[in-house]
Write an enzyme that holds these catalytic residues in place. Structure first.
Site, mmCIF file in Angstrom:
data_model
loop_
_atom_site.group_PDB
_atom_site.id
_atom_site.type_symbol
_atom_site.label_atom_id
_atom_site.label_comp_id
_atom_site.label_asym_id
_atom_site.label_seq_id
_atom_site.Cartn_x
_atom_site.Cartn_y
_atom_site.Cartn_z
ATOM 1 N N ARG A 60 0.808 -1.226 0.000
ATOM 2 C CA ARG A 60 0.000 0.000 0.000
ATOM 3 C C ARG A 60 0.839 1.274 0.000
ATOM 4 O O ARG A 60 0.653 2.166 -0.829
ATOM 5 C CB ARG A 60 -0.916 0.037 1.247
ATOM 6 C CG ARG A 60 -2.180 -0.740 1.130
ATOM 7 C CD ARG A 60 -2.551 -1.301 2.480
ATOM 8 N NE ARG A 60 -1.563 -2.310 2.812
ATOM 9 C CZ ARG A 60 -1.671 -3.582 2.434
ATOM 10 N NH1 ARG A 60 -2.727 -3.978 1.799
ATOM 11 N NH2 ARG A 60 -0.722 -4.456 2.707
ATOM 12 N N THR A 61 1.769 1.365 0.960
ATOM 13 C CA THR A 61 2.483 2.638 1.144
ATOM 14 C C THR A 61 3.318 2.971 -0.081
ATOM 15 O O THR A 61 3.340 4.115 -0.541
ATOM 16 C CB THR A 61 3.375 2.543 2.401
ATOM 17 O OG1 THR A 61 2.583 2.023 3.468
ATOM 18 C CG2 THR A 61 3.939 3.885 2.786
ATOM 19 N N LYS A 88 25.437 -5.967 -0.858
ATOM 20 C CA LYS A 88 26.901 -6.128 -0.933
ATOM 21 C C LYS A 88 27.593 -5.418 0.246
ATOM 22 O O LYS A 88 28.809 -5.277 0.252
ATOM 23 C CB LYS A 88 27.415 -5.552 -2.255
ATOM 24 C CG LYS A 88 26.833 -6.204 -3.486
ATOM 25 C CD LYS A 88 27.316 -5.479 -4.744
ATOM 26 C CE LYS A 88 26.513 -5.892 -5.956
ATOM 27 N NZ LYS A 88 26.708 -4.955 -7.079
ATOM 28 N N ARG A 110 11.190 3.730 3.746
ATOM 29 C CA ARG A 110 10.781 2.737 4.759
ATOM 30 C C ARG A 110 12.026 1.982 5.152
ATOM 31 O O ARG A 110 12.792 1.525 4.280
ATOM 32 C CB ARG A 110 9.719 1.793 4.212
ATOM 33 C CG ARG A 110 9.461 0.630 5.166
ATOM 34 C CD ARG A 110 8.223 -0.152 4.812
ATOM 35 N NE ARG A 110 7.019 0.621 5.074
ATOM 36 C CZ ARG A 110 5.792 0.113 5.003
ATOM 37 N NH1 ARG A 110 5.607 -1.153 4.672
ATOM 38 N NH2 ARG A 110 4.730 0.872 5.249
ATOM 39 N N HIS A 138 4.792 5.561 11.689
ATOM 40 C CA HIS A 138 4.336 5.467 10.296
ATOM 41 C C HIS A 138 3.404 6.671 10.099
ATOM 42 O O HIS A 138 2.177 6.526 10.058
ATOM 43 C CB HIS A 138 3.607 4.143 10.094
ATOM 44 C CG HIS A 138 3.321 3.782 8.660
ATOM 45 N ND1 HIS A 138 3.510 4.648 7.609
ATOM 46 C CD2 HIS A 138 2.839 2.631 8.125
ATOM 47 C CE1 HIS A 138 3.160 4.048 6.479
ATOM 48 N NE2 HIS A 138 2.752 2.818 6.772
HETATM 49 N N1 CP Z 1 -0.373 -0.046 5.854
HETATM 50 C C1 CP Z 1 0.861 -0.326 5.338
HETATM 51 O O1 CP Z 1 1.874 0.278 5.725
HETATM 52 O O2 CP Z 1 0.853 -1.298 4.390
HETATM 53 P P1 CP Z 1 2.133 -1.752 3.551
HETATM 54 O O3 CP Z 1 3.074 -2.444 4.515
HETATM 55 O O4 CP Z 1 1.610 -2.672 2.492
HETATM 56 O O5 CP Z 1 2.781 -0.527 2.974
#
Ligand code: CP
Length: 309
Positions: A60-61, A88, A110, A138
């Protein structure tokens, strides 16, 4: 209302104030209107290059940020740790500096290490957006969650919001707590004692281990998944037992005095923390959250880019 964000980066909700959050929401409302037009694109970030650096899995993100950038006409580069020179032995700072030397303006990242974004912010000039750092924060998920709640139940001041499930491993929980409290909501967490962080009540949240009582209390139930990938020891006896005592099913929801709005940040473990008849019901806004994610991320990127001028 403020006209610009108070921060250069979005590292966490902890570092945003209520005006920042409301400015993001107001901007996201305008972008939501844009992405529902036949031509879903504006030229706002035409001269901006964004690098999406994903050192951890995401569906999603990552897609949501990529779409948000495309809708704003930004140039984008996508990096996934699994297929990179990180394998590496390259350090995070070397990786990022190499990407930035190709004239990148913003970094969406991320990373599994809590605080990785704070470390980068001390070393690079580009704007940084935290797309999830380990079990820490998040922020854009919390923003899209609160934006989606507001659309359904109005101003969150005084509203009761419960977060259910694996709180201890969840970055979504912490960002939601900060965001909802800044907007004046009452927040309670609910789950088995092993999945609730010790002393979390010091953040000003209520704690419950009783799903029914918490559902009776709340206007909104934000349900989180059990993060088995972050559990090197067993925090619960079995998923079956978790589902039986802490799972949210339709029979339970239908037996409550009032209707609760159900949310989930995804990915869902169907039949564990939530049953399909709840996830797919009219009470659930799970896919609306995903839709709002694009508008909210457009707003975050747009407002950060505006600070560059
Ligand atoms: N909600 C969320 O962060 O989903 P993903 O891990 O798929 O990005």
């Amino acid at each position: 209302m403020a006209k610009e964000l108070s921060t250069k980066h979005v590292l966490g909700i902890k570092y945003l104030n209520e005006s920042d959050i409301n400015l993001i929401f107001q901007t996201a409302e305008q972008f939501k209107e844009v992405i529902n037009r036949p031509i879903k694109k504006v030229p706002s970030l035409r001269d901006v290059t964004v690098a999406n650096l994903f050192f951890e899995n995401s569906t999603r993100t990552r897609i949501s940020f990529e779409l948000a950038e495309k809708r704003l006409s930004a140039d984008t580069v996508n990096f996934s740790a699994a297929s990179s020179s990180v394998k590496k032995g390259e350090t995070l700072l070397d990786t990022v500096n190499n990407i930035l030397s190709m004239k990148v303006d913003m970094v969406v990242m991320r990373h599994p290490a809590p605080g990785a974004h704070h470390f980068l912010a001390q070393h690079i000039e580009a704007n940084i957006v935290n797309a999830g750092d380990g079990t820490h924060e998040h922020p854009t998920q919390a923003l899209l969650d609160a934006f989606s709640m507001r659309e359904k139940i109005g101003d969150l001041r005084g509203k009761n919001i419960a977060i259910f499930g694996d709180i201890v491993h969840s970055r979504v929980a912490l960002s939601n707590i900060f965001c909802l409290q800044k907007l004046g909501a009452n927040v309670k967490v609910c789950g088995p004692p092993t999945l609730i962080p010790q002393h979390i009540e010091k953040l000003g949240v209520g704690v419950s281990h009783n799903v029914r009582d918490t559902l009776e209390w709340c206007d909104v139930a934000n349900v989180l998944r059990i993060q088995l990938e972050r559990q090197d020891i067993k925090f619960i006896p079995s998923l079956r037992e978790y589902s039986r005592y802490y799972g949210i099913n339709k029979k339970l929801l239908d037996s409550l005095d009032s209707e609760v709005l159900v949310m989930h940040p995804g990915p869902i473990n169907r039949g564990v923390e939530i049953t399909s008849d709840v996830a797919d019901s009219d009470q659930s806004i799970i896919l609306e959250q995903v839709e709002n994610g694009v508008a909210v991320r457009m707003a975050v990127l747009y407002l950060l880019a505006a600070k560059r001028k």
